[in-house]
Every structure is written in structure tokens, then in C-alpha cells.
Scaffold this active site. Structure first.
Site, PDB file in Angstrom:
ATOM      1  CG  HIS A 182      41.650  34.610  42.054  1.00  0.00           C
ATOM      2  ND1 HIS A 182      41.063  35.753  41.554  1.00  0.00           N
ATOM      3  CD2 HIS A 182      40.707  33.616  41.745  1.00  0.00           C
ATOM      4  CE1 HIS A 182      39.682  35.697  41.099  1.00  0.00           C
ATOM      5  NE2 HIS A 182      39.762  34.580  40.944  1.00  0.00           N
ATOM      6  CG  ASP A 213      42.210  39.175  41.507  1.00  0.00           C
ATOM      7  OD1 ASP A 213      43.183  38.130  40.967  1.00  0.00           O
ATOM      8  OD2 ASP A 213      41.000  38.649  41.881  1.00  0.00           O
ATOM      9  CB  SER A 291      37.935  33.842  37.813  1.00  0.00           C
ATOM     10  OG  SER A 291      37.579  33.629  39.337  1.00  0.00           O
TER      11      SER A 291
END
Length: 601
Positions: A182, A213, A291
Site C-alpha cells: 500500500h 501487503d 509502513s
């Protein structure tokens, strides 16, 4: 009746979670909610979750980490409060702050400042060994800068305004870098910056693993790799093992380190991937920008990738990490197939067999355990050998319990979907089932799962077809989010939500085609209120997908075009007039083509 939008009741606003999604000019497909992730047909029976957990782990509580570049946090006005240099309060060496009172040794006496300092120095000496192991790996953590250009699913002939984000990543062997999927979704440009460097290097995206992911990058510039050593992966940690999350979160520009312990290991809902895979829950702080950053153990080895967190009024410090088994599956899949092929799935819905009467009625012996098949995906290879009401007893020789779990580690059990996720696309699996009190064994080829309403576009622009102002497109989760916002699970029409949650494709190329909107013109007077209604047929023939609809309309020589819609509605247009006015409507709305490029081939 058909023109009215049916909506589900609004969710309560009392426990609105703090969002950590990408705050884009329009809703982004990245922050898929946890409820959507639970819609995979091969996921365990949702009825097994308790009502309380559904309240906490639902809708938009579990969120992706916001990586969007934001303005600096404004400091408080006024001068900062300073501690007098000649304060008579003792100074703590660990924090650099003055202690409010001398340290109590517990026996009524007070230690002098020197004693506190010596104890702190001893603690610092003990920690030096840990720092020597972890600090070198921190130099392999990079900052990821990405420019995203997201498709506009509501206006599929154009894209949204581009936006920028920053996240974290780390170097692995083979001149490659790992980050979150993402973090680079709908990327236009990706750049990497090393720790302590002022140079940003252009990166190339090698693979994007939507389900897990994870994304893999590389840099062609040899200068980037100078002095960079790859991160070494460690084994799956145990509960209470210490973890250290390293990355570039919000709050500053330099590298950040937070620490905690492993709180839970189980099958988790991956928000971005809308799937369920093995995951770690930790209590270390995971904030916006973390992230893609690695999580190290006390030996300095990477044991996971930070990717999402839980935001709820009753929960604190709950972050999630992608563990090494999932990471290694992604890497080996890329090395084996030259690209990412995905995680296979068993295309069945199953039911627990915990009720003794239910087990007896299906012919199970007291010593037999398993789960009952409720439905089978017609497009899955399993549909050729398995049947509804079969009881799956074992997978690859490992017995399945009545609650759908298998032994994991000492004192732990985990959902048997973990065994499936360890396989690769195209692998075979031995399944033992009970059918009519007889035990049957099958060797099944595992494939990736395809939903009727896909969760991702996987980088492809949306398809569309326009005739006489009617905009036809296909339904996907990004489309629903674009039309109804982040809370599309409450705002979208009930029929579309029912198909999202429960419908299975009857053929590999089946799509859910809808009239997205009607661009007003003289020819479509009276049809203006038709919005997001499914197209069932055209001139008496069923509509299988958008390409078949476009082909039938373009080749139609009948006097009228007749579209059969849901809610028993019909649309009738004169063929010659409809085709003649289409070009004028396209010009009025500055639309370059009446159909997307994928429908022209």
C-alpha cells in the site's frame, strides 16, 4: 422502487476510530476496512467470532498506516521551559532530567545522586551488547518516497490528482528492497533515501503482493548500494519476545525506534489485501510512516514488517507485523516464478462441527474431527472433486479439529488456512474427506481465488463503456469506496453488498456490470435517476461481463436497444439515435473514447 437507493443503517458515531488511512483528495483504495477483509469465501466461518470482537475488529477500526506527507507539527508558542542549571535536584543519567526527590532504596534510607548514576551506568553497559547487534541493521532501513496517481473509478476515463507519501523499507539480498504494497500502490514515481544521506535514488518496482501487503523494489544506481548490507531474517518469534520497530514515522525526519513485545500470533485480517494470513500483534508503537519498516528481535534479525494498527477507544498500543513465513513466501514466489503469483486458497466455505448431534448425523465416529463444507466456489478446481456436506478431516496429513484449527506450536493452535497459505500457486495438496460415512482421499491443485467483486484493481485502470450517455462499468471494492466513501459497507445498496459478501462467480470471466451514471442528454430523458443498478441482460441475452455487453451493443442491428436492469427495470433506446448521439455526449463531457482500451482489443 428501483430508482431508490437502499442503505443499511448507519453505524454508531460514539466509537468512531481515529483514521490512519491515506488522506487523499478522494477516497483511496488502500485503506480497506477489516470487515471487507473478512469476505473471502475461503475464510473461516464468520459466525465463530464473538459479538464483542466484531465490535472492536470491524469496519474501519483496523487501518493501514498513513504514509501521506503532511505538514510539520506546529510547536507550541512561547519559550520552552528550561530547567535551571544549578538545581539542587539530582539528575537522572538515563533521561537527562532532574529527579523530583532522591531515590528511595526501600529501607527508609535515601540513596545519594551518585548511587543512582552508577546503577544507570551499569544498565547502560548491559544494553551495549543489544545495541551492537541491532544498530548495524538500522543502516539498512531506508525512507521510501512515492508519488501516487490513483484511478478515478467513478469517472473511469480519467485519474485523480496525484499525491505524495513517505514510508519505510529495508534492504535484503540481491540488491532488493522490501516495503508495503500500500506504500507504492498506484505509483507514478518511487524514490529511496538512505539513512544519513541527502540523496534520493529512483527505484524500480519489481513486484507488488496485494494479498500479503508486500512490495519489492530495486535501485539501478550503484552508488545507492555502497555501504549497504542486507538485513538477515530470523525465525518466527514466541510470545513475549522483544521486538524493535524501526522506520521513519510522523514526528520527524530522522530514523525512529520503538520497542515492545509480541502479544499474539494468529491468523489476521490483512486490511489492504482483503485476505487472512499469519500475523503478529505487538505492543510497540506503529505510527504513520512506519509502513514497510522492519521489526527486529534482540539478535538484530528481522522478524516482520510493520503494516497496520488497531484504532479503537477500548484498545491501546495494538500494532500488527507481517511475520517472516509470509515474507519468505513472497520472496520465494518471486524468485520461483519471476513475479508475484499470490497465495493459493481453498475455494470452500466451511462450518464448525462442534455440535455432537451434527457430527453424528454426518456419520462421524467419536474419534473423528473435521469441518463441514457449506459451499464450493464453482470456478475453483476443488469443485470437481469436493461436494457440499463433505467433512474435511485432514489437509496434507494434518488432522483438522472440529473448530477448524490445527496444532501450531507448543501450547498453540491456529486456523487450518495457515497450512494452505504455506503452499504456492499450482502446488498439490492431499485432502481427506468424509462423505456418507466413507473416507475419501483427493489430490487437489491449489489456485488463487477470484471474487465476483474483486478487492483490488491490481494496477489496472477501470473498464467502462458508454452508449447514449449510459456509463457502464464493473463493480469492485475500490469502485464502491469511490462511490460511497470509506463507510461503503453501510452506505452502498444492500443488493451490491450482498453480492460482495456472499456471491460467487459462476464462470472465471463473470463480472458484475452496473449503470454507474447517466450523462444527461435528450435521448435519455426519464432515465437520469438510474445509478449503480446491475445490468442483467441485453435484448433477451444475459450479460456475462462488460466486454460481452459492449460487443452485443456495438454489433446490434435491431431497431431498439433494450437493457434489463435489476429491480425489474428496463431501458429502451432507438439504436440508430443512441449510436449517433454518443459522439456528441462524449465531446460535451470531454471524454476521449466511448470505451476503455481493454474493451477495444
Amino acid at each position: 422502487m428501483g430508482g431508490n437507493k437502499r442503505k443499511r443503517p448507519h453505524k454508531s458515531k460514539t466509537s468512531a476510530p481515529e483514521t490512519l488511512d491515506h488522506p487523499t483528495p478522494a477516497p483511496s483504495p488502500a485503506p480497506v476496512t477489516a470487515t471487507a477483509t473478512a469476505t473471502a469465501v475461503a475464510a473461516p466461518n464468520s459466525a465463530s467470532n464473538t459479538a464483542s470482537m466484531e465490535d472492536v475488529f470491524s469496519v474501519s477500526n483496523v487501518e493501514l498506516i498513513d504514509n501521506t506527507v503532511s505538514p510539520r507539527v506546529r510547536r507550541h508558542r512561547g519559550r520552552p521551559k528550561k530547567v535551571p542549571v544549578h538545581s539542587d535536584k539530582p539528575l537522572s543519567l538515563a533521561t537527562g532530567r532532574r529527579l523530583s526527590r532522591p531515590l528511595d532504596k526501600g529501607d527508609g534510607d535515601f540513596s545519594v545522586p551518585g548511587d543512582a548514576g552508577m546503577s544507570t551506568l551499569v544498565a547502560m553497559e548491559v544494553d551495549k551488547g543489544w545495541e551492537a547487534r541491532v544498530l548495524p541493521a538500522m543502516d539498512s532501513v531506508v525512507k521510501v518516497f512515492c508519488v501516487h496517481t490513483e484511478p478515478n473509478f467513478s469517472l473511469p476515463w480519467q485519474r485523480k490528482r496525484q499525491y505524495s507519501s513517505s514510508s519505510s523499507g529495508f534492504v535484503i539480498g540481491g540488491r532488493r528492497v522490501l516495503t508495503n504494497a500500500h506504500s507504492v500502490e498506484h505509483y507514478t514515481q518511487v524514490k529511496l533515501k538512505k539513512r544519513g544521506s541527502d540523496t534520493k535514488y529512483l527505484a524500480t518496482v519489481l513486484a507488488i503482493g496485494t494479498e500479503c501487503d508486500i512490495a519489492m523494489l530495486t535501485v539501478d544506481d550503484d552508488e545507492f548500494w555502497q555501504g549497504m548490507s542486507p538485513v538477515e531474517f530470523g525465525e518466527l518469534p514466541a510470545l513475549q519476545d522483544a521486538v524493535t520497530v524501526v522506520g521513519y514515522p510522523i514526528g520527524g525526519d530522522t530514523i525512529s525506534v520503538t520497542s515492545g513485545v509480541v502479544s499474539r500470533i494468529e491468523i489476521l485480517s490483512y486490511v489492504h489485501g482483503s485476505t487472512e494470513l499469519l500475523g503478529l500483534q505487538i505492543d510497540a508503537a506503529i505510527n504513520s510512516g512506519n509502513s514497510g519498516g522492519p521489526a527486529f528481535n534482540d539478535k538484530g534479525n528481522c522478524v516482520g514488517i510493520a503494516f497496520q494498527s488497531l484504532k479503537h477507544e477500548d484498545a491501546e498500543n495494538i500494532g500488527y507485523v507481517i511475520p517472516t513465513p509470509v515474507i519468505m513466501h513472497f520472496i520465494r514466489d518471486y524468485e520461483k516464478n519471476g513475479g508475484y503469483t499470490g497465495f493459493p486458497i481453498l475455494g470452500v466455505e466451511w462450518q464448525k462441527m462442534e455440535n455432537p448431534d451434527l457430527r453424528m448425523a454426518t456419520g462421524m465416529r467419536p474419534d473423528q474431527k473435521g469441518v463441514r463444507i457449506r459451499r464450493i466456489d464453482p470456478t475453483a478446481p476443488e469443485s470437481k472433486v469436493l461436494k457440499p456436506s463433505d467433512v474435511i478431516l485432514s489437509f496434507d496429513g494434518i488432522d483438522i479439529a472440529n473448530d477448524g484449527t490445527v496444532p501450531f506450536r507448543h501450547g498453540e493452535r491456529i486456523g487450518f488456512s495457515y497450512l494452505i497459505s504455506q503452499k504456492y500457486t499450482g502446488d498439490n495438496a492431499a485432502i481427506k474427506v468424509l462423505r456418507n460415512a466413507n473416507i475419501l482421499k483427493f489430490d487437489i491443485k491449489l489456485e488463487t481465488h477470484r471474487r465476483l467483486i474483486p478487492s483490488h484493481s491490481k494496477g489496472k485502470p477501470p473498464s467502462y463503456y458508454i452508449i447514449a450517455g449510459f456509463v457502464f462499468t464493473t463493480v469492485s471494492v475500490p469502485y464502491l469506496r469511490s462511490e460511497y466513501g470509506k463507510d461503503y459497507e453501510y452506505e452502498a445498496p444492500v443488493k451490491l453488498l450482498d453480492k460482495l459478501l456472499h456471491s460467487m462467480p459462476q464462470s472465471p470471466d463473470e463480472q458484475l456490470v452496473v449503470v454507474s451514471q447517466v450523462l444527461v442528454a435528450d435521448i435519455n430523458i426519464g432515465y437520469e435517476d438510474i445509478v449503480n443498478i446491475q445490468v442483467l441482460g441485453f435484448n433477451g441475452k444475459p450479460v456475462k461481463n462488460l466486454k460481452s455487453l459492449a460487443t452485443m451493443v456495438e454489433s446490434c442491428n435491431d431497431e431498439y436497444l433494450k437493457f434489463d436492469l435489476d429491480y425489474d427495470q428496463i431501458v429502451v433506446l432507438r439504436t440508430k439515435t443512441a449510436k449517433a448521439t454518443t459522439l456528441d455526449i462524449l465531446a460535451t463531457h470531454c471524454i476521449p473514447s466511448a470505451m476503455s482500451d481493454d474493451l477495444k482489443s
